[in-house]
Design a protein around this motif. Sequence first.
Motif, PDB file in Angstrom:
ATOM      1  N   MET A 145       0.701  -1.164  -0.018  1.00 12.74           N
ATOM      2  CA  MET A 145       0.140   0.125   0.087  1.00 12.74           C
ATOM      3  C   MET A 145       0.755   1.436  -0.064  1.00 12.74           C
ATOM      4  SD  MET A 145      -2.943   0.292  -0.180  1.00 12.74           S
ATOM      5  CE  MET A 145      -4.066   1.338  -0.440  1.00 12.74           C
ATOM      6  N   CYS A 146       1.983   1.199   0.643  1.00 11.70           N
ATOM      7  CA  CYS A 146       2.846   2.300   0.600  1.00 11.70           C
ATOM      8  C   CYS A 146       3.377   2.623  -0.659  1.00 11.70           C
ATOM      9  CB  CYS A 146       4.077   1.869   1.748  1.00 11.70           C
ATOM     10  SG  CYS A 146       5.124   3.417   1.921  1.00 11.70           S
ATOM     11  N   LEU A 147       3.608   1.498  -1.487  1.00 10.28           N
ATOM     12  CA  LEU A 147       4.282   1.832  -3.139  1.00 10.28           C
ATOM     13  C   LEU A 147       2.968   2.377  -3.715  1.00 10.28           C
ATOM     14  CD1 LEU A 147       6.196  -1.295  -3.984  1.00 10.28           C
ATOM     15  CD2 LEU A 147       7.081   1.062  -3.581  1.00 10.28           C
ATOM     16  N   VAL A 148       1.791   2.162  -3.316  1.00  6.07           N
ATOM     17  CA  VAL A 148       0.757   2.712  -4.265  1.00  6.07           C
ATOM     18  C   VAL A 148       0.414   4.235  -3.816  1.00  6.07           C
ATOM     19  CG1 VAL A 148      -1.768   2.773  -4.690  1.00  6.07           C
ATOM     20  CG2 VAL A 148      -0.291   0.521  -4.672  1.00  6.07           C
ATOM     21  N   ASP A 149       0.684   4.301  -2.589  1.00  6.72           N
ATOM     22  CA  ASP A 149       0.545   5.738  -2.162  1.00  6.72           C
ATOM     23  C   ASP A 149       1.462   6.633  -2.432  1.00  6.72           C
ATOM     24  OD1 ASP A 149      -0.957   7.612  -0.497  1.00  6.72           O
ATOM     25  OD2 ASP A 149       0.725   7.376   1.169  1.00  6.72           O
ATOM     26  N   LEU A 209       8.199   8.514  -6.665  1.00  6.15           N
ATOM     27  CA  LEU A 209       9.213   7.558  -7.189  1.00  6.15           C
ATOM     28  C   LEU A 209       9.618   8.047  -8.547  1.00  6.15           C
ATOM     29  CD1 LEU A 209       8.139   4.162  -6.378  1.00  6.15           C
ATOM     30  CD2 LEU A 209       9.964   5.111  -5.283  1.00  6.15           C
ATOM     31  N   SER A 210      11.100   7.984  -9.020  1.00  6.27           N
ATOM     32  CA  SER A 210      11.272   8.366 -10.476  1.00  6.27           C
ATOM     33  C   SER A 210      10.603   7.323 -11.347  1.00  6.27           C
ATOM     34  CB  SER A 210      12.713   8.484 -10.378  1.00  6.27           C
ATOM     35  OG  SER A 210      13.045   7.078 -10.341  1.00  6.27           O
ATOM     36  N   PRO A 211      10.554   7.968 -12.453  1.00  9.62           N
ATOM     37  CA  PRO A 211      10.065   6.655 -13.538  1.00  9.62           C
ATOM     38  C   PRO A 211      10.856   5.239 -13.599  1.00  9.62           C
ATOM     39  CG  PRO A 211      10.247   8.736 -14.665  1.00  9.62           C
ATOM     40  CD  PRO A 211      10.991   8.949 -13.425  1.00  9.62           C
ATOM     41  N   CYS A 265      12.403  -1.245  -3.760  1.00  7.43           N
ATOM     42  CA  CYS A 265      11.457   0.236  -3.812  1.00  7.43           C
ATOM     43  C   CYS A 265      11.158   0.567  -2.378  1.00  7.43           C
ATOM     44  CB  CYS A 265      10.385   0.026  -4.437  1.00  7.43           C
ATOM     45  SG  CYS A 265      10.572  -0.530  -6.380  1.00  7.43           S
ATOM     46  N   LEU A 266      10.766  -0.330  -1.487  1.00  5.80           N
ATOM     47  CA  LEU A 266      10.567   0.214  -0.104  1.00  5.80           C
ATOM     48  C   LEU A 266      11.689   0.819   0.422  1.00  5.80           C
ATOM     49  CD1 LEU A 266       7.985  -2.616   0.926  1.00  5.80           C
ATOM     50  CD2 LEU A 266       7.522  -0.114   0.407  1.00  5.80           C
ATOM     51  N   VAL A 267      12.754   0.102   0.059  1.00  4.27           N
ATOM     52  CA  VAL A 267      13.996   0.697   0.871  1.00  4.27           C
ATOM     53  C   VAL A 267      14.349   1.974   0.359  1.00  4.27           C
ATOM     54  CG1 VAL A 267      16.483   0.440   0.935  1.00  4.27           C
ATOM     55  CG2 VAL A 267      14.915  -1.600   1.556  1.00  4.27           C
ATOM     56  N   ARG A 268      14.108   2.103  -0.889  1.00  6.88           N
ATOM     57  CA  ARG A 268      14.524   3.578  -1.679  1.00  6.88           C
ATOM     58  C   ARG A 268      13.512   4.565  -1.022  1.00  6.88           C
ATOM     59  NH1 ARG A 268      17.676   6.642  -4.636  1.00  6.88           N
ATOM     60  NH2 ARG A 268      16.532   7.858  -6.046  1.00  6.88           N
ATOM     61  N   LEU A 269      12.317   4.257  -0.810  1.00  2.00           N
ATOM     62  CA  LEU A 269      11.251   5.350  -0.147  1.00  2.00           C
ATOM     63  C   LEU A 269      11.799   5.640   1.308  1.00  2.00           C
ATOM     64  CD1 LEU A 269       7.784   3.825  -1.258  1.00  2.00           C
ATOM     65  CD2 LEU A 269       8.751   6.129  -2.033  1.00  2.00           C
ATOM     66  N   ARG A 270      12.316   4.746   1.901  1.00  2.00           N
ATOM     67  CA  ARG A 270      12.568   4.828   3.356  1.00  2.00           C
ATOM     68  C   ARG A 270      13.722   5.803   3.408  1.00  2.00           C
ATOM     69  NH1 ARG A 270      11.094   6.646   7.632  1.00  2.00           N
ATOM     70  NH2 ARG A 270      12.140   5.656   9.308  1.00  2.00           N
ATOM     71  N   ALA A 284      13.247   9.237   2.857  1.00  2.00           N
ATOM     72  CA  ALA A 284      12.203   9.748   4.068  1.00  2.00           C
ATOM     73  C   ALA A 284      10.871  10.127   3.525  1.00  2.00           C
ATOM     74  CB  ALA A 284      12.990  10.978   4.432  1.00  2.00           C
ATOM     75  N   LEU A 285      10.396   9.176   2.596  1.00  2.00           N
ATOM     76  CA  LEU A 285       9.017   9.329   2.002  1.00  2.00           C
ATOM     77  C   LEU A 285       7.992   8.233   2.557  1.00  2.00           C
ATOM     78  CD1 LEU A 285       9.729   9.768  -1.774  1.00  2.00           C
ATOM     79  CD2 LEU A 285       9.040  11.567  -0.169  1.00  2.00           C
ATOM     80  N   ALA A 286       8.629   7.218   3.459  1.00  2.00           N
ATOM     81  CA  ALA A 286       7.651   6.553   4.190  1.00  2.00           C
ATOM     82  C   ALA A 286       8.191   6.206   5.526  1.00  2.00           C
ATOM     83  CB  ALA A 286       7.870   5.022   3.312  1.00  2.00           C
TER      84      ALA A 286
END
Length: 67
Positions: free
Chosen positions: A1-5, A10-12, A57-62, A65-67
């Motif tokens: 859900m975090c990836l959808v939100d 995220l970059s392309p 992807c989740l590590v990248r978001l973390r 500091a986006l997640a």
Amino acid sequence: MCLVDRSRDLSPAWRVVAVVGVFLTSFTIFDLLGRWLYFRLMDVAAISVGACLIAACLVRLRLRALA
């Protein structure tokens, strides 16, 4: 859900990685793909690869500091 939100953040390239990861983990179904393709994907551990892509992807978001 975090990836959808956070998909817009995220970059392309990372967005493609996330979509491929979700596709590999969610749509690797025998009835959908057929015998030959399903067994080939199981031989290369496609679900595990998809899970690793989602985790990356989740590590990248973390890290951003986006997640």
